[in-house]
Write a protein that holds these residues in place. Structure first.
Motif, PDB file in Angstrom:
ATOM      1  N   THR A   1       0.832  -1.214   0.000  1.00  0.00           N
ATOM      2  CA  THR A   1       0.000   0.000   0.000  1.00  0.00           C
ATOM      3  C   THR A   1       0.859   1.253   0.000  1.00  0.00           C
ATOM      4  OG1 THR A   1      -1.826  -1.122   1.127  1.00  0.00           O
ATOM      5  CG2 THR A   1      -1.741   1.286   1.286  1.00  0.00           C
ATOM      6  N   LYS A   2       1.868   1.297   0.878  1.00  0.00           N
ATOM      7  CA  LYS A   2       2.720   2.485   0.969  1.00  0.00           C
ATOM      8  C   LYS A   2       3.554   2.666  -0.310  1.00  0.00           C
ATOM      9  CE  LYS A   2       2.349   4.700   4.966  1.00  0.00           C
ATOM     10  NZ  LYS A   2       1.021   4.273   5.378  1.00  0.00           N
ATOM     11  N   ALA A   3       4.101   1.572  -0.847  1.00  0.00           N
ATOM     12  CA  ALA A   3       4.920   1.675  -2.057  1.00  0.00           C
ATOM     13  C   ALA A   3       4.091   2.164  -3.236  1.00  0.00           C
ATOM     14  CB  ALA A   3       5.558   0.321  -2.378  1.00  0.00           C
ATOM     15  N   ASN A   4       2.880   1.688  -3.334  1.00  0.00           N
ATOM     16  CA  ASN A   4       2.000   2.059  -4.442  1.00  0.00           C
ATOM     17  C   ASN A   4       1.470   3.483  -4.294  1.00  0.00           C
ATOM     18  OD1 ASN A   4       0.619   1.290  -6.869  1.00  0.00           O
ATOM     19  ND2 ASN A   4      -1.265   1.185  -5.674  1.00  0.00           N
ATOM     20  N   GLU A   5       1.229   3.895  -3.065  1.00  0.00           N
ATOM     21  CA  GLU A   5       0.624   5.199  -2.799  1.00  0.00           C
ATOM     22  C   GLU A   5       1.636   6.335  -2.851  1.00  0.00           C
ATOM     23  OE1 GLU A   5      -2.736   5.975   0.310  1.00  0.00           O
ATOM     24  OE2 GLU A   5      -0.809   6.298   1.313  1.00  0.00           O
ATOM     25  N   GLY A   6       2.783   6.150  -2.205  1.00  0.00           N
ATOM     26  CA  GLY A   6       3.776   7.222  -2.135  1.00  0.00           C
ATOM     27  C   GLY A   6       4.858   7.147  -3.191  1.00  0.00           C
ATOM     28  N   ARG A   7       5.183   5.929  -3.659  1.00  0.00           N
ATOM     29  CA  ARG A   7       6.187   5.718  -4.720  1.00  0.00           C
ATOM     30  C   ARG A   7       7.504   6.430  -4.377  1.00  0.00           C
ATOM     31  NH1 ARG A   7       3.933   3.115  -8.925  1.00  0.00           N
ATOM     32  NH2 ARG A   7       5.802   3.510 -10.179  1.00  0.00           N
ATOM     33  N   ARG A   8       7.979   6.192  -3.176  1.00  0.00           N
ATOM     34  CA  ARG A   8       9.202   6.837  -2.673  1.00  0.00           C
ATOM     35  C   ARG A   8      10.429   6.278  -3.402  1.00  0.00           C
ATOM     36  NH1 ARG A   8      10.180   8.949   2.893  1.00  0.00           N
ATOM     37  NH2 ARG A   8       8.140   8.090   3.471  1.00  0.00           N
ATOM     38  N   THR A   9      11.386   7.139  -3.747  1.00  0.00           N
ATOM     39  CA  THR A   9      12.615   6.694  -4.413  1.00  0.00           C
ATOM     40  C   THR A   9      13.841   7.177  -3.641  1.00  0.00           C
ATOM     41  OG1 THR A   9      12.832   8.642  -5.857  1.00  0.00           O
ATOM     42  CG2 THR A   9      11.474   6.800  -6.662  1.00  0.00           C
TER      43      THR A   9
END
Length: 851
Positions: A397-405
């Motif tokens: 959920t967090k990876a898909n929502e925020g897409r942090r790099t």
């Protein structure tokens, strides 16, 4: 045979290489750099669980990565081609995926995450046992998938607080530090141990115990620890005032408060860091104030801790993947008066790096789906799998929502030198700051372009970010880009970091991360046969092995020599080497030479252009004062750093050995008269085809005596497999003879006594065990006892196997950081060999040997 097995068998039939074949091909690829070749083959070449290697050189790896990223690109408009991606990856020249992405992208042989960093935590300030145990399990589940993990302990109630269970009062933070540390040490994947960061707020009433926890030998050895420092605390330190601690730490009406002398606690933090390099410092108000994701704190993005190296502050269940841009490669005509930084190419590649990182998020989401599918198909009961399944769903959920790099850099030190600048000077820092400003603007510009083509991260809100200091600096630097960001949004909630690049820099053959060069020139030894023709023997060790000493130049130091017409192949005397270094831009610019205050100021200036954080260490000589360490921390805070770590030469091993006596003096605290009762640990090992057991008596946590015997045999030591601790009791039998019994508690708490440990030896084994116990009792340092056991000349093959088991059993008690005296690395010849968790580690090249 299942379909999966047939597929695996088909893949095995594809062209494979043995390790030596891959090493030789990679050695040619790296132009004779043995260390780079070994690291690549061991860590990053694609291999299956049978040990078959599918990639001969890094070109094969880069083609694998480029193929997968181009597959994702085809989902979107204006895709990059596989060849375009391969061109920037090839030879580690421009863009370098780090760690998990490098080994995991396109890897069908393992179900593992591509994320380098995770932070976990419970919602709110829950500190129930259920919540604490859930964190423990989540931590282990992430580590088995290659991730480094961080979590904060500030939510745990202070020691002595009332609780509604049979204990009546809370045990506080420290016992749970040890629990999480032990869990980390238990996890190892392909020889790679888990990595853990534990943090706590200085506002917490137990923070002093947290700060002291690792000072006790053998405690919390599986975790890095950092204390979260608040601005109010720093002001109290500088003004000589008291500081109020409270629990809960963020409550407006806390249940508990305590006033402390801020200066006294500060001195303890500084002293411990001076003595042991821990705790690290996290300037938490600066982190929260500067954090772009914290603009969405109420939506689940409140930063709570960092990854193990401190460069990625994260909210619970968020993760990040890392990539480094090789700064040296943008210097044209390096080490000459015509040296120039190609900003046009650099800007283009920063944009590509950000785009590739966004593609890697899509690949990570595929990996997470595969992990979740595996969990669902595992045979365990649904309740057993519940925590792990929920964990990965939260991370997805967090990876898909925020897409942090995590776009970062490496080779800062070499870039500065190639431009003719001296690292740590004002001119060098000015140039570095300009480079990082460009990275920030171009990475965010690329994220805006991606938002136009692919959509913004789902909770983007320009108004929420409008007063964020980092965003305001971007707005000032490039108003047009900012206006586009307000209009189209941004693809990624945060973009940038500067991580340590240990093995990455070995393959780029550059300095690591933001750090200066460690040494431009150093010596190594290579074992030689003195009977071979034309061999030069420079050194003969205590066992008679012969070594040739040779000078090793840092790769880019060789480039400087070539650029200045200096012959690189000839043999140089020590005096000539010293003179060469003085002529180079690396002079007075090594990790030990750089002005320490200038380094933290440089970190602070670059930090303004990094939305996450920076992993950097201030290296200090052994004779610096504690006051200097304190001054460095204050300067780091004032300069805007988000964290600071110092390492005083020799400090780690010094505190862990806890030996203020003369070398070789031993441990005089050991009583020569044996106590009647000793705590004991059980260690199991293999002796030929037999399962054996060692019971080690401990005095103050240190080995005092050892008993061994066959396990699960009628005349052996019959202990349940669950038993790993107990007590050795010294008693008299009916005839007045001394005997040693082992007593342990079963699951119900009832005590069971195993009588006559000493009777379980055959005569020869018993005599050697008495010898070992004797030297332990008289205080010989444990590493010397291990060397003694290792050197026993025993004729019987069986006793030799027993000897190896005893040696392995005792190694675990050698304090981490202890120098292995008289030993040299078999790979590079270095004498910088230390013990770490029972293994021998070469500090020069990273080679490890366990068992």
């Amino acid at each position: 045979m299942t379909v999966k097995d047939k597929k695996q068998e088909t893949m095995v039939k594809q062209q494979t290489f043995d390790s030596e074949e891959a090493f030789q091909a990679s050695l040619e690829y790296f132009r004779g750099d043995e260390l780079a070749a070994r690291v690549w083959v061991n860590k990053y070449a694609l291999k299956d669980s049978f040990g078959n290697i599918y990639e001969k050189t890094p070109d094969d790896m880069h083609r694998r990565i480029a193929s997968e990223i181009s597959r994702v690109e085809k989902k979107y408009i204006n895709p990059l081609s596989e060849d375009e991606i391969f061109a920037v990856l090839k030879d580690f020249k421009y863009i370098v995926p780090q760690g998990s992405p490098m080994s995991g992208i396109g890897n069908k042989f393992q179900i593992a995450s591509l994320s380098n960093c995770f932070v976990i935590g419970n919602s709110g300030d829950s500190d129930s046992y259920g919540g604490i145990m859930k964190i423990d399990q989540e931590q282990v589940q992430l580590m088995k998938r290659r991730g480094g993990v961080g979590h904060d302990l500030s939510h745990i109630r202070p020691k002595g607080s009332p609780v509604k269970n049979s204990a009546l009062t809370s045990t506080g933070i420290v016992p749970f530090m040890e629990r999480y540390s032990n869990s980390t040490r238990e996890v190892a994947q392909d020889g790679r141990r888990g990595a853990l960061m534990l943090s706590v707020s200085v506002k917490h009433p137990d923070s002093e115990e947290f700060i002291d926890a690792k000072m006790e030998q053998g405690k919390v050895t599986g975790a890095n620890v950092s204390v979260k420092i608040h601005d109010g605390f720093m002001q109290a330190v500088l003004e000589g005032k008291n500081y109020t601690q409270q629990y809960p730490i963020n409550a407006e009406n806390p249940k508990y408060t305590k006033d402390i002398d801020a200066g006294k606690l500060w001195k303890k933090i500084v002293h411990n860091a001076w003595k042991s390099a821990e705790p690290g410092i996290l300037f938490w108000d600066t982190i929260e104030r500067e954090s772009v994701p914290d603009c969405y704190a109420d939506l689940g993005y409140r930063t709570v801790s960092t990854n193990p190296c401190g460069e990625i502050p994260l909210c619970p269940y968020d993760s990040c993947r890392l990539l480094a841009i090789n700064l040296y490669s943008y210097v044209e005509n390096p080490f000459t008066p015509e040296a120039k930084f190609n900003f046009d190419l650099f800007k283009k590649h920063v944009g590509m790096a950000q785009r590739i990182m966004d593609d890697i998020i899509d690949l990570e989401l595929e990996k997470i789906d595969a992990i979740i599918e595996k969990i669902e198909n595992d045979p365990e009961d649904a309740e057993v799998k519940r925590v792990e399944r929920n964990l990965w769903n939260n991370i997805k959920t967090k990876a898909n929502e925020g897409r942090r790099t995590g776009v970062g850099i490496t080779a800062e030190g070499d870039m500065v030198a190639a431009m003719g600048l001296q690292y740590g000077t004002e001119a060098a820092t000015d140039f570095s700051e300009e480079v990082h400003k460009v990275i920030a603007v171009e990475a965010y510009r690329a994220s805006v372009y991606l938002a136009k083509d692919r959509g913004a991260f789902t909770i983007f809100d320009a108004k929420r970010e409008s007063k964020n200091p980092f965003i305001l600096r971007l707005k000032e630097a490039d108003p047009e880009m900012y206006e586009d960001m307000v209009k189209y949004g941004r693809r990624n909630i945060a973009c940038l970091t500067i991580a340590p690049t240990g093995t990455t820099s070995l393959m780029t053959q550059t300095t690591s991360g933001i750090e200066p060069v460690f040494l431009p020139v150093y010596k190594r030894r290579r074992k030689v046969n003195p009977n071979d023709k034309d061999v030069r023997v420079d050194f003969t060790d205590e066992v008679g092995d012969c070594w040739e000493e040779f000078v090793v130049f840092h790769h880019k130091f060789v480039t400087w020599m070539e650029a200045n017409g200096i012959e690189t192949a000839r043999h140089f005397t020590d005096e000539e080497v010293d003179e060469l270094v003085k002529q180079s831009p690396y002079y007075k610019a090594t990790s030990n030479d750089v002005d320490w205050l200038q380094k933290v100021r440089m970190q602070g200036r670059i930090q303004k252009w990094v939305d996450h954080s920076i992993s950097v260490t201030v290296n200090l000589p052994s004779d610096v004062s504690e006051e200097l360490v304190g001054d460095l921390y204050v300067e780091a805070w004032k300069s805007g750093c988000k964290g600071c770590t110092v390492y005083r030469d020799g400090s780690r091993s010094g505190v862990l050995i806890a030996n203020d006596k003369k070398e070789g003096a031993g441990d005089k605290d050991m009583p020569e008269k044996r106590p009647t009762e000793l705590e004991a640990e059980v260690v199991r090992f293999q002796n030929n085809k037999e399962k054996w057991i060692a019971i080690i008596g401990l005095y103050n946590g240190k080995p005092y005596e050892i008993f061994t015997g066959i396990q699960d045999d009628e005349e052996g030591i019959l202990l349940p497999k669950s038993v790993n601790k107990g007590f050795i009791l010294k008693r008299k039998d009916e005839e007045g003879n001394t005997r040693y019994d082992f007593q342990y508690s079963n699951k119900r708490g009832f005590k069971t006594t195993f009588e006559g440990l000493s009777y379980k030896f055959n005569k020869e084994f018993w005599n050697y065990a008495k010898l070992i116990s004797g030297v332990l009792r008289h205080g010989m340092p444990i590493e010397q006892v291990v060397n003694l056991v290792s050197g026993l000349q025993l004729d019987s093959e069986n006793i030799n196997t027993w000897k190896n088991g005893v040696e392995r059993s005792l190694k675990k008690y050698i304090p981490n950081g202890t120098k292995a005296k008289g030993m040299t690395c078999t790979d590079c010849g270095s004498e910088h060999i230390i013990y770490q968790e029972g293994c021998l580690i070469c500090q020069s090249c990273g080679t490890s040997k366990c068992g």
